[in-house]
Scaffold this motif. Sequence first.
Motif, PDB file in Angstrom:
ATOM      1  N   GLU A 141      -9.228   4.912   0.404  1.00  0.00           N
ATOM      2  CA  GLU A 141      -7.880   4.688   0.338  1.00  0.00           C
ATOM      3  C   GLU A 141      -7.383   3.207   0.605  1.00  0.00           C
ATOM      4  OE1 GLU A 141      -3.972   6.682   2.364  1.00  0.00           O
ATOM      5  OE2 GLU A 141      -5.980   7.865   2.303  1.00  0.00           O
ATOM      6  N   THR A 142      -6.501   2.747  -0.203  1.00  0.00           N
ATOM      7  CA  THR A 142      -6.198   1.146   0.146  1.00  0.00           C
ATOM      8  C   THR A 142      -5.172   1.373   1.200  1.00  0.00           C
ATOM      9  OG1 THR A 142      -6.570   0.724  -2.230  1.00  0.00           O
ATOM     10  CG2 THR A 142      -5.209  -0.848  -1.089  1.00  0.00           C
ATOM     11  N   VAL A 143      -5.376   0.820   2.233  1.00  0.00           N
ATOM     12  CA  VAL A 143      -4.340   1.019   3.336  1.00  0.00           C
ATOM     13  C   VAL A 143      -3.500  -0.473   3.583  1.00  0.00           C
ATOM     14  CG1 VAL A 143      -5.725   2.428   4.752  1.00  0.00           C
ATOM     15  CG2 VAL A 143      -6.190   0.016   5.016  1.00  0.00           C
ATOM     16  N   TYR A 144      -4.146  -1.560   2.967  1.00  0.00           N
ATOM     17  CA  TYR A 144      -3.342  -2.862   2.992  1.00  0.00           C
ATOM     18  C   TYR A 144      -3.909  -3.782   1.962  1.00  0.00           C
ATOM     19  CZ  TYR A 144      -0.551  -6.190   5.590  1.00  0.00           C
ATOM     20  OH  TYR A 144       0.114  -7.135   5.878  1.00  0.00           O
ATOM     21  N   GLY A 145      -2.950  -4.534   1.636  1.00  0.00           N
ATOM     22  CA  GLY A 145      -3.313  -5.506   0.596  1.00  0.00           C
ATOM     23  C   GLY A 145      -2.570  -6.869   1.382  1.00  0.00           C
ATOM     24  N   ALA A 146      -3.640  -7.943   1.205  1.00  0.00           N
ATOM     25  CA  ALA A 146      -3.097  -9.043   1.816  1.00  0.00           C
ATOM     26  C   ALA A 146      -3.474 -10.177   0.750  1.00  0.00           C
ATOM     27  CB  ALA A 146      -4.075  -9.382   3.158  1.00  0.00           C
ATOM     28  N   GLY A 147      -2.624 -11.369   0.940  1.00  0.00           N
ATOM     29  CA  GLY A 147      -2.597 -12.416   0.235  1.00  0.00           C
ATOM     30  C   GLY A 147      -3.525 -13.351   1.266  1.00  0.00           C
ATOM     31  N   VAL A 148      -4.156 -14.549   0.617  1.00  0.00           N
ATOM     32  CA  VAL A 148      -5.045 -15.313   1.159  1.00  0.00           C
ATOM     33  C   VAL A 148      -4.479 -16.817   1.169  1.00  0.00           C
ATOM     34  CG1 VAL A 148      -7.391 -16.401   1.135  1.00  0.00           C
ATOM     35  CG2 VAL A 148      -6.976 -14.229   0.021  1.00  0.00           C
ATOM     36  N   ARG A 149      -4.150 -17.470   2.601  1.00  0.00           N
ATOM     37  CA  ARG A 149      -3.766 -18.565   2.883  1.00  0.00           C
ATOM     38  C   ARG A 149      -4.485 -19.689   2.409  1.00  0.00           C
ATOM     39  NH1 ARG A 149      -2.191 -18.749   8.751  1.00  0.00           N
ATOM     40  NH2 ARG A 149      -1.765 -16.353   8.846  1.00  0.00           N
TER      41      ARG A 149
ATOM     42  N   ALA B 103       0.810  -1.162  -0.137  1.00  0.00           N
ATOM     43  CA  ALA B 103       0.068  -0.152  -0.030  1.00  0.00           C
ATOM     44  C   ALA B 103       0.886   1.311  -0.009  1.00  0.00           C
ATOM     45  CB  ALA B 103      -0.775   0.054   1.195  1.00  0.00           C
ATOM     46  N   GLN B 104       2.148   1.197   0.406  1.00  0.00           N
ATOM     47  CA  GLN B 104       2.873   2.269   0.516  1.00  0.00           C
ATOM     48  C   GLN B 104       3.415   2.617  -0.909  1.00  0.00           C
ATOM     49  OE1 GLN B 104       2.383   0.951   3.428  1.00  0.00           O
ATOM     50  NE2 GLN B 104       3.431   1.944   5.065  1.00  0.00           N
ATOM     51  N   ARG B 105       3.463   1.678  -1.768  1.00  0.00           N
ATOM     52  CA  ARG B 105       4.051   2.023  -3.153  1.00  0.00           C
ATOM     53  C   ARG B 105       2.993   2.646  -4.135  1.00  0.00           C
ATOM     54  NH1 ARG B 105       6.960  -3.500  -4.110  1.00  0.00           N
ATOM     55  NH2 ARG B 105       5.027  -3.884  -5.012  1.00  0.00           N
ATOM     56  N   GLU B 106       3.666   3.433  -4.858  1.00  0.00           N
ATOM     57  CA  GLU B 106       2.938   4.053  -5.899  1.00  0.00           C
ATOM     58  C   GLU B 106       2.149   3.057  -6.777  1.00  0.00           C
ATOM     59  OE1 GLU B 106       2.274   7.785  -7.075  1.00  0.00           O
ATOM     60  OE2 GLU B 106       2.385   7.806  -4.860  1.00  0.00           O
TER      61      GLU B 106
ATOM     62  N   ASN C 205       1.603  -0.706  -8.090  1.00  0.00           N
ATOM     63  CA  ASN C 205       1.564  -2.132  -7.737  1.00  0.00           C
ATOM     64  C   ASN C 205       1.240  -2.770  -9.322  1.00  0.00           C
ATOM     65  OD1 ASN C 205       2.277  -2.778  -4.849  1.00  0.00           O
ATOM     66  ND2 ASN C 205       0.548  -1.288  -5.102  1.00  0.00           N
ATOM     67  N   THR C 206       2.187  -2.928 -10.080  1.00  0.00           N
ATOM     68  CA  THR C 206       2.013  -3.557 -11.357  1.00  0.00           C
ATOM     69  C   THR C 206       1.629  -4.970 -11.514  1.00  0.00           C
ATOM     70  OG1 THR C 206       4.538  -3.980 -11.410  1.00  0.00           O
ATOM     71  CG2 THR C 206       3.719  -2.070 -12.609  1.00  0.00           C
ATOM     72  N   ASP C 207       1.904  -6.106 -10.988  1.00  0.00           N
ATOM     73  CA  ASP C 207       1.859  -7.150 -10.860  1.00  0.00           C
ATOM     74  C   ASP C 207       1.665  -7.864  -9.400  1.00  0.00           C
ATOM     75  OD1 ASP C 207       0.818  -9.587 -11.789  1.00  0.00           O
ATOM     76  OD2 ASP C 207       2.789 -10.281 -12.586  1.00  0.00           O
ATOM     77  N   PRO C 208       0.577  -7.430  -8.779  1.00  0.00           N
ATOM     78  CA  PRO C 208       0.686  -7.884  -7.223  1.00  0.00           C
ATOM     79  C   PRO C 208       0.112  -9.333  -7.150  1.00  0.00           C
ATOM     80  CG  PRO C 208      -1.153  -6.534  -7.723  1.00  0.00           C
ATOM     81  CD  PRO C 208      -0.327  -6.480  -9.181  1.00  0.00           C
ATOM     82  N   GLY C 209      -0.608  -9.866  -7.840  1.00  0.00           N
ATOM     83  CA  GLY C 209      -1.241 -11.293  -7.750  1.00  0.00           C
ATOM     84  C   GLY C 209      -2.487 -11.202  -7.252  1.00  0.00           C
ATOM     85  N   TYR C 210      -2.816 -12.248  -6.219  1.00  0.00           N
ATOM     86  CA  TYR C 210      -4.194 -12.214  -5.755  1.00  0.00           C
ATOM     87  C   TYR C 210      -4.432 -11.477  -4.528  1.00  0.00           C
ATOM     88  CZ  TYR C 210      -5.260 -15.211  -9.657  1.00  0.00           C
ATOM     89  OH  TYR C 210      -5.637 -16.003 -10.739  1.00  0.00           O
ATOM     90  N   CYS C 211      -5.119 -10.610  -4.416  1.00  0.00           N
ATOM     91  CA  CYS C 211      -4.892  -9.822  -3.125  1.00  0.00           C
ATOM     92  C   CYS C 211      -6.163  -9.427  -2.765  1.00  0.00           C
ATOM     93  CB  CYS C 211      -4.339  -8.299  -3.364  1.00  0.00           C
ATOM     94  SG  CYS C 211      -2.277  -8.650  -3.637  1.00  0.00           S
ATOM     95  N   LEU C 212      -6.564  -9.193  -1.286  1.00  0.00           N
ATOM     96  CA  LEU C 212      -7.786  -8.766  -0.843  1.00  0.00           C
ATOM     97  C   LEU C 212      -7.238  -7.258  -0.316  1.00  0.00           C
ATOM     98  CD1 LEU C 212      -9.732 -11.654   1.133  1.00  0.00           C
ATOM     99  CD2 LEU C 212     -10.175 -10.418  -1.217  1.00  0.00           C
ATOM    100  N   LEU C 213      -7.886  -6.245  -0.654  1.00  0.00           N
ATOM    101  CA  LEU C 213      -7.656  -5.005  -0.378  1.00  0.00           C
ATOM    102  C   LEU C 213      -8.425  -4.287   0.652  1.00  0.00           C
ATOM    103  CD1 LEU C 213      -6.813  -2.946  -3.925  1.00  0.00           C
ATOM    104  CD2 LEU C 213      -5.107  -4.565  -2.398  1.00  0.00           C
ATOM    105  N   THR C 214      -7.876  -3.879   1.765  1.00  0.00           N
ATOM    106  CA  THR C 214      -8.651  -3.185   2.725  1.00  0.00           C
ATOM    107  C   THR C 214      -8.547  -1.804   2.373  1.00  0.00           C
ATOM    108  OG1 THR C 214      -7.910  -4.555   4.337  1.00  0.00           O
ATOM    109  CG2 THR C 214      -8.793  -2.792   5.226  1.00  0.00           C
ATOM    110  N   VAL C 215      -9.939  -1.181   2.228  1.00  0.00           N
ATOM    111  CA  VAL C 215      -9.931   0.112   1.557  1.00  0.00           C
ATOM    112  C   VAL C 215     -10.734   1.112   2.886  1.00  0.00           C
ATOM    113  CG1 VAL C 215     -10.910   1.791  -0.147  1.00  0.00           C
ATOM    114  CG2 VAL C 215     -10.077  -0.910  -0.781  1.00  0.00           C
ATOM    115  N   VAL C 216     -10.236   1.993   3.274  1.00  0.00           N
ATOM    116  CA  VAL C 216     -10.723   2.866   4.155  1.00  0.00           C
ATOM    117  C   VAL C 216     -11.051   4.235   3.700  1.00  0.00           C
ATOM    118  CG1 VAL C 216     -10.660   3.547   6.402  1.00  0.00           C
ATOM    119  CG2 VAL C 216      -9.865   1.254   6.060  1.00  0.00           C
ATOM    120  N   ASP C 217     -12.069   4.832   3.588  1.00  0.00           N
ATOM    121  CA  ASP C 217     -12.370   6.014   3.123  1.00  0.00           C
ATOM    122  C   ASP C 217     -11.727   6.226   1.940  1.00  0.00           C
ATOM    123  OD1 ASP C 217     -14.035   6.718   5.271  1.00  0.00           O
ATOM    124  OD2 ASP C 217     -12.242   7.623   6.321  1.00  0.00           O
TER     125      ASP C 217
END
Lengths: 286, 524
Positions: free
Chosen positions: B295-303, B276-279, B281-293
């Motif tokens: 703004e994406t604050v976190y991208g998480a992979g799934v186990r 989320a800190q990077r401008e 994210n070209t090929d991040p894969g499979y992510c669940l993004l936490t979006v608050v207001d």
Amino acid sequence: MVEIEVPEIDYTRYTNRQLAAIPLAVLAVALAILLGWYLFTGAPVDPGTAFTGGAELTIQTDQSEDAIRTAFDQEPSNVRSIRGEEDTYIVEFPPSDIGALESQADDAGFEVLSSSSTSPSFGSQAQTEALYGVVIAFVGMSVLAFAFFRTFVPSIAIVISAFSDIVIPLALMNVFGIDLTLGTIAALLMLIGYSVDSDILLNNHILRRSGEFYDSTYRAMRTGVTMTLTSISAMAVMAIVATLFGIDLLSDIGLILVFGLTADLMNTYMLNLSLLRWYKFEGVAR
Amino acid sequence: MSALSAIRSNWRVVMLVILLLLSVFALFVPGATVGDDSANVQSDGPTNLQYGIELDGGARIRAPVIGMTAEDAEFENKAQVERDVATELGIETIDVSASRTSDATTVEVFDENVSESEFESALAAANVTHGEIRNGVTADTRQTIVEVLDRKISESGLAGGTVTQSTTAGGERYIVVTAPNRDREELRSLIQSRGEVRIDALYPEQNNGSTEYRQELVLRGEDIDPASTVKQDERTGEYFVSVTVNNDEAANEMATTLDEAGFTNRQAFSNCQYDAQRENNTDPGYCLLTVVDNETVYGAGVRRDLATSWRPDGDFTRDPQFRMTANTQEEARNLHLSLQAGRLPAPLDFEQAQTQFVEPSLGDRFKTNSLITGIIAVIAVSLTVYLRYGNARVAAPMVVTALSEVVILLGFSAAIQYPLDLSVIAGFIAVIGTGVDDLIIIADGVMSEGDVNSSRIFQNRFRKAFWVIGAAAATTIVAMSPLAVLSLGQLQGFAIITILGVLVGVLVTRPAYGDILRALVTDR
């Protein structure tokens, strides 16, 4: 020992016209001041930031007043020091972003002790409300006065002198350069309550009690003047001490009440009394 | 005279003493208050008195809600209208709210840049017929705002903070948020954020041989229940909030969407390089993004075990739990707060606000100084009264009686946990003033017409004097009542205390002074 003795005034030496002339003249001057102020500034009294909108910071710093004036992007409309506290200043601004002002104060090395801001729209709302408040209070008081005495002259005497008790301090605010604040509004409303006390007392003694007119008057005066002097002393002390401490709300209330209660002494024992004497000796006979 | 008849003839004094004792009890005995949830209220100092922000430090923000309401709107599908109007106006869906209650159907828009005519044409485009469009939001929306802010304030540990609504005489409505011991910026940032949380899926999709990324909503904040606290993973040291999807429908939909998006395939497991800190994210894969207001604050992979539970034969709907991780502890706390408090339906208009902030040190100074001011005012009154009567036997009970009114009022404020502010102090001083005035009326009324030989003469004169006091009290109450009702901020406390003081005076203390005076002047 020093004793406060309420002097016995020989009212027989003055005609009703003479008695009423002075308070009415003062009232006329006061109204003229308010009218003039209204014509020149658009408001009968200068409204403070609570009614116009604006920002205010209380800061502590050992820098000079000039340094304070130049520390902000926006020119302060007023900078004043608090006499009772060292190096403490109240800085006033026209409506502006209070957050920016706070950080500019921080950057300049001032310690921000308190801040407040009011938007212009909020201020105009407050103005309307204050006006409603004073008008409702005054009308309510008038209705009660008529309900208590049920005769026109004594009731209207109370209403007129209460009106004058409010108008004179308002005019004095212009003379002394005091802005209309929430504190002064509170004081004006308190005046309605306080000033009516002595009027009711006088009317009650003269109309509802047995005894000769001047005896009743003197008894009412002894009580009434003591009451008003007590209140004046409390309020004068409060105004002085609160000014030293920089507690604006309390000093405003104190000062306005001193003005109003002093005016009340004159209005009750000259204006109200002359109307009552006329009513008692001539009005009733008609 | 027997003790019993002495009590009976002096019952007013007895009542005054009882009230004084009760007040002292309420003031000094810990926990002797009936105010709202005392766990939330830390009483400071040796008394149970509650101080407002002027005397204790803290911040207050009074702001209107941004929004416009179209009354008497007619529409079929709530969600459809919200989407259509939002698209038409080019704003987020959360800034449009269509609602149908038993007595009104309305469409609201919460964006300061939308003008009335724009709103009107957007409604027309969405085929919504409506009545008047007015500034301001509905009562339900305001109520929700108050509730959400209240939860935010109490969840964030702002002890003693309050959220209320106020209406001016002109009909403007404001939300008032008060937080002791906080500065203005802290409070503002807390109530400024809308707290809209959502989870988006971000995943690659094959399209005509090229890979494109798709972002899709999978879960809304209102469908998520957070666990009670933020936790830290022992192994990785990351902070996270455990959450549960709170309804089957949302859980099902989430599982289906993610299954179709390919999250349940082997190559998607724990395959997310989103930062989320990077401008970019070209090929991040499979992510669940936490979006608050927004703004994406976190991208998480799934186990693997979570991902497989989303398969059609999985058990996600039976146990719809997972973790929402955050970068820092503070972020995790904010996320938790937003999930817990819920989304603010409409933003507050800080441009039109009134704010106040007092540094605790200044509050302390005001506390001491206003106490000194009050004491000096009392001394001034005492001196004047003493000089006038030249008799401490008459003057001293007067001052004591007037002070007892203040003690009773203080006890009352402590009992109901009414916060003391400067205006309340001014009210106390006003009460002493009117109190002494009335006692002077009583004393003069009783003593000025010659000696009082019997208690019948006393009663007679006392009653006459009391008429004036009653009349004066009535006018004071009438004069103060507009202030007690109007929302002129600071002055409400002043008016309420003055009115209460006058009532206590007329009903209790001034009659009691009559009894004291009778004992002083008749039994000679």
